[in-house]
Design an enzyme around this catalytic site. Sequence first.
Site, PDB file in Angstrom:
ATOM      1  N   SER A 135       0.850  -1.183   0.000  1.00 33.92           N
ATOM      2  CA  SER A 135       0.000   0.000   0.000  1.00 33.92           C
ATOM      3  C   SER A 135       0.885   1.232   0.000  1.00 33.92           C
ATOM      4  CB  SER A 135      -0.896   0.010   1.249  1.00 33.92           C
ATOM      5  OG  SER A 135      -1.551   1.252   1.416  1.00 33.92           O
ATOM      6  N   TYR A 148      -2.304  -0.635  10.594  1.00 36.53           N
ATOM      7  CA  TYR A 148      -2.202  -0.944   9.166  1.00 36.53           C
ATOM      8  C   TYR A 148      -0.933  -0.355   8.562  1.00 36.53           C
ATOM      9  CZ  TYR A 148      -3.647  -1.217   4.240  1.00 36.53           C
ATOM     10  OH  TYR A 148      -3.718  -1.488   2.897  1.00 36.53           O
TER      11      TYR A 148
END
Length: 251
Positions: A135, A148
């Site tokens: 990501s 995350y």
Amino acid sequence: MSTREYAVITGASSGIGAATARLLASNGYHVIAAARRADRLAALAAEDQNIEAFTLDVTKQESIDSLTAHLQGKPVSILINCAGGAFDADPINDSDPEIWKKTFDINVVGSVRMIKAMTPLMQAFGRGHIVMISSTAGHRVYENGGSYVAAKFAETSLVETLRLELNGQPIRVTEIAPGMVKTDEFSTVRFKGDAEKAAKVYEGVTRPLVAEDVAEAIRWSVMLPSHFNVDCLMIRPVAQAQVHKVYRQPL
């Protein structure tokens, strides 16, 4: 491909994983679509004879061992680590350490387990390609995303370390780092089923990336000539200039 090569995709029951399974299957790969939800995998496999469903939990070593045994002697050339996700949106001081453990086990440790299992199969085949779906959060932090973000930074470090350690072997290592991707489940899971909060993530963004966009980036990377390695491919919708900088149309 003279030999129908095997592409193993984790997290293949939905989103980016499912879209990638469809795209690679349509390009001649024998796709092992692996995930926990057997019913969704069965529906996916029914779409294309090049897709084979395999029920897999990347947090369970015995589950990965079963997949490895199933693939012994097969021409495994691609591993795409899609399994992952975000499970909270809490400030660090309000976060639950158990969520951090879950986030790391699925995103990071699960990827390590898969890499350890699939690399010997690639070595036996004579070449391979390991792809990590990370990501933009693995390259820039943002508030209320601690668990995350930390996991995705760990994935980026994992990819870079692995590339160094496999140097000299015919195995490519690639990180695909998407920004805002609108899928059916990612934000809904993060906000524990709150559809209203999930929808606000994409509010006013006319064209976020979708799973098929990321799948195309993966397909391009793995179908390049074998001497050509994409170290890191960061992709975002035009509306997203940085993790925290998104243009939203006025309501």
